[in-house]
Design a protein around this motif. Structure first.
Motif, PDB file in Angstrom:
ATOM      1  N   VAL A 188       0.854  -1.181   0.000  1.00 33.00           N
ATOM      2  CA  VAL A 188       0.000   0.000   0.000  1.00 33.00           C
ATOM      3  C   VAL A 188       0.897   1.241   0.000  1.00 33.00           C
ATOM      4  N   PRO A 189       0.965   1.973  -1.106  1.00 33.43           N
ATOM      5  CA  PRO A 189       1.749   3.207  -1.137  1.00 33.43           C
ATOM      6  C   PRO A 189       1.077   4.290  -0.291  1.00 33.43           C
ATOM      7  N   VAL A 190       1.899   5.006   0.467  1.00 32.22           N
ATOM      8  CA  VAL A 190       1.402   6.107   1.294  1.00 32.22           C
ATOM      9  C   VAL A 190       2.148   7.365   0.863  1.00 32.22           C
ATOM     10  N   PHE A 191       1.466   8.254   0.167  1.00 34.64           N
ATOM     11  CA  PHE A 191       2.112   9.416  -0.433  1.00 34.64           C
ATOM     12  C   PHE A 191       2.005  10.652   0.432  1.00 34.64           C
ATOM     13  N   ALA A 192       3.154  11.297   0.645  1.00 41.83           N
ATOM     14  CA  ALA A 192       3.191  12.626   1.234  1.00 41.83           C
ATOM     15  C   ALA A 192       2.953  13.658   0.128  1.00 41.83           C
ATOM     16  N   PRO A 193       2.464  14.852   0.465  1.00 45.73           N
ATOM     17  CA  PRO A 193       2.172  15.858  -0.567  1.00 45.73           C
ATOM     18  C   PRO A 193       3.410  16.637  -1.001  1.00 45.73           C
ATOM     19  N   LEU A 194       4.376  15.898  -1.535  1.00 48.01           N
ATOM     20  CA  LEU A 194       5.623  16.476  -2.040  1.00 48.01           C
ATOM     21  C   LEU A 194       5.900  15.890  -3.419  1.00 48.01           C
ATOM     22  N   SER A 195       6.020  16.740  -4.427  1.00 46.19           N
ATOM     23  CA  SER A 195       6.325  16.300  -5.781  1.00 46.19           C
ATOM     24  C   SER A 195       7.813  16.517  -6.061  1.00 46.19           C
ATOM     25  N   PHE A 196       8.226  16.236  -7.303  1.00 43.63           N
ATOM     26  CA  PHE A 196       9.656  16.187  -7.630  1.00 43.63           C
ATOM     27  C   PHE A 196       9.878  16.747  -9.032  1.00 43.63           C
ATOM     28  N   ASP A 197      10.807  17.696  -9.143  1.00 46.36           N
ATOM     29  CA  ASP A 197      11.076  18.289 -10.460  1.00 46.36           C
ATOM     30  C   ASP A 197      12.306  17.719 -11.143  1.00 46.36           C
ATOM     31  N   GLY A 198      12.823  16.613 -10.632  1.00 48.84           N
ATOM     32  CA  GLY A 198      14.038  15.996 -11.176  1.00 48.84           C
ATOM     33  C   GLY A 198      15.261  16.343 -10.368  1.00 48.84           C
ATOM     34  N   THR A 199      15.156  17.373  -9.562  1.00 47.01           N
ATOM     35  CA  THR A 199      16.266  17.806  -8.710  1.00 47.01           C
ATOM     36  C   THR A 199      15.816  18.089  -7.281  1.00 47.01           C
ATOM     37  N   THR A 200      14.659  18.731  -7.160  1.00 42.89           N
ATOM     38  CA  THR A 200      14.211  19.259  -5.877  1.00 42.89           C
ATOM     39  C   THR A 200      12.801  18.795  -5.543  1.00 42.89           C
ATOM     40  N   LEU A 201      12.559  18.559  -4.257  1.00 50.64           N
ATOM     41  CA  LEU A 201      11.200  18.338  -3.794  1.00 50.64           C
ATOM     42  C   LEU A 201      10.430  19.649  -3.850  1.00 50.64           C
ATOM     43  N   LEU A 202       9.142  19.561  -4.165  1.00 47.42           N
ATOM     44  CA  LEU A 202       8.286  20.738  -4.229  1.00 47.42           C
ATOM     45  C   LEU A 202       7.008  20.477  -3.438  1.00 47.42           C
ATOM     46  N   ASN A 203       6.566  21.484  -2.731  1.00 49.23           N
ATOM     47  CA  ASN A 203       5.315  21.385  -1.986  1.00 49.23           C
ATOM     48  C   ASN A 203       4.148  21.349  -2.977  1.00 49.23           C
ATOM     49  N   THR A 204       3.282  20.370  -2.836  1.00 53.91           N
ATOM     50  CA  THR A 204       2.136  20.252  -3.733  1.00 53.91           C
ATOM     51  C   THR A 204       0.911  19.859  -2.927  1.00 53.91           C
ATOM     52  N   ASN A 205      -0.185  20.545  -3.156  1.00 55.21           N
ATOM     53  CA  ASN A 205      -1.424  20.285  -2.444  1.00 55.21           C
ATOM     54  C   ASN A 205      -1.764  18.789  -2.464  1.00 55.21           C
ATOM     55  N   ALA A 206      -2.087  18.237  -1.304  1.00 57.51           N
ATOM     56  CA  ALA A 206      -2.356  16.803  -1.204  1.00 57.51           C
ATOM     57  C   ALA A 206      -3.558  16.386  -2.036  1.00 57.51           C
ATOM     58  N   ASP A 207      -4.563  17.258  -2.143  1.00 51.01           N
ATOM     59  CA  ASP A 207      -5.711  16.953  -2.990  1.00 51.01           C
ATOM     60  C   ASP A 207      -5.282  16.802  -4.442  1.00 51.01           C
TER      61      ASP A 207
END
Length: 243
Positions: free
Chosen positions: A141-160
């Motif tokens: 079961v994957p559990v995702f935090a609301p953080l995306s990825f631009d290839g270099t850096t984590l980015l804050n992204t709305n969980a919805d």
């Protein structure tokens, strides 16, 4: 097609130990393939306050400068995510905590500065559906935090947004239902009654007259977008109903 349930849990539920426990009991009891996406904004706001950082929100979306990015990474990807994973494991569910950087699973680009500069906020550009499917088929079961990825850096992204993007990406291979679970019974009108169904026209009217505001706006925006992209159904309501 196999059925897949994608559940996003947020609001006060994530911050309240008892409420989160009840939610996780229900989530674990649900049969079939499932993915969990969580928020944690109130915890991030609380930590930011302790660190003396100003919190700025626009229509439920957090302005994220470099210092705030460090805070949300610690809270979302660390404290909240691993606490949920530990509780799922304690209930006999094999869970794996993920950010968008893990397996490059949720890719994004930094939102361009316009009238509002959101800072280190990501707009999702792609989801590694095949990699996520492999985890699901292996019983994880994957559990995702609301953080995306631009290839270099984590980015804050709305969980919805994370939940809706994953749901849309998986809809090509599964019959997907998306559930937004939080402490309220659903989307409420001005008299506190649950609005049973919402379409794009109704949402536009509710937004213009202020019936919906704050974090409910991105929630409904993402729900409508996911339906247009092949998701079978979207439900917004309390954890008790979702459980």
């Amino acid at each position: 097609m196999k059925k897949l349930e994608i559940v996003k849990v947020g609001g006060a539920v994530v911050e309240d130990t008892a409420a989160l426990s009840v939610f996780l009991d229900g989530f674990c009891a649900s049969q079939g393939l499932k993915i969990l996406v969580h928020g944690g904004g109130r915890s991030a706001t609380a930590l930011a306050g302790k660190l003396g950082l100003e919190v700025k929100m626009v229509e439920g979306r957090r302005i994220t400068d470099a210092s705030m990015l460090e805070v949300v990474t610690m809270v979302y990807g660390g404290l909240v995510n691993k606490n949920i994973v530990a509780q799922l494991q304690a209930r006999g569910v094999d869970a794996l905590g993920l950010t968008g950087a893990d397996l490059a699973s949720v890719r994004a680009v930094k939102r361009p500065a316009g009238e509002i500069d959101y800072g280190f906020v990501g707009d999702v550009t792609g989801v590694a559906a095949d990699s996520i499917a492999k985890l699901l088929e292996d019983g994880i079961v994957p559990v995702f935090a609301p953080l995306s990825f631009d290839g270099t850096t984590l980015l804050n992204t709305n969980a919805d947004t994370i939940a809706a993007s994953i749901a849309s990406a998986m809809a090509g291979s599964y019959e997907v239902s998306l559930r937004y679970c939080f402490e309220k019974e659903g989307v409420l009108d001005t008299e506190g009654r649950v609005i049973p169904r919402i379409n794009a026209a109704a949402f536009a009217r509710m937004k213009s007259c202020g019936t919906v505001s704050g974090g409910m706006i991105p929630k409904i925006e993402n729900a409508l977008a996911s339906i247009s992209e092949g998701v079978n159904e979207v439900y917004i309501g309390s954890t008790l109903i979702c459980a």
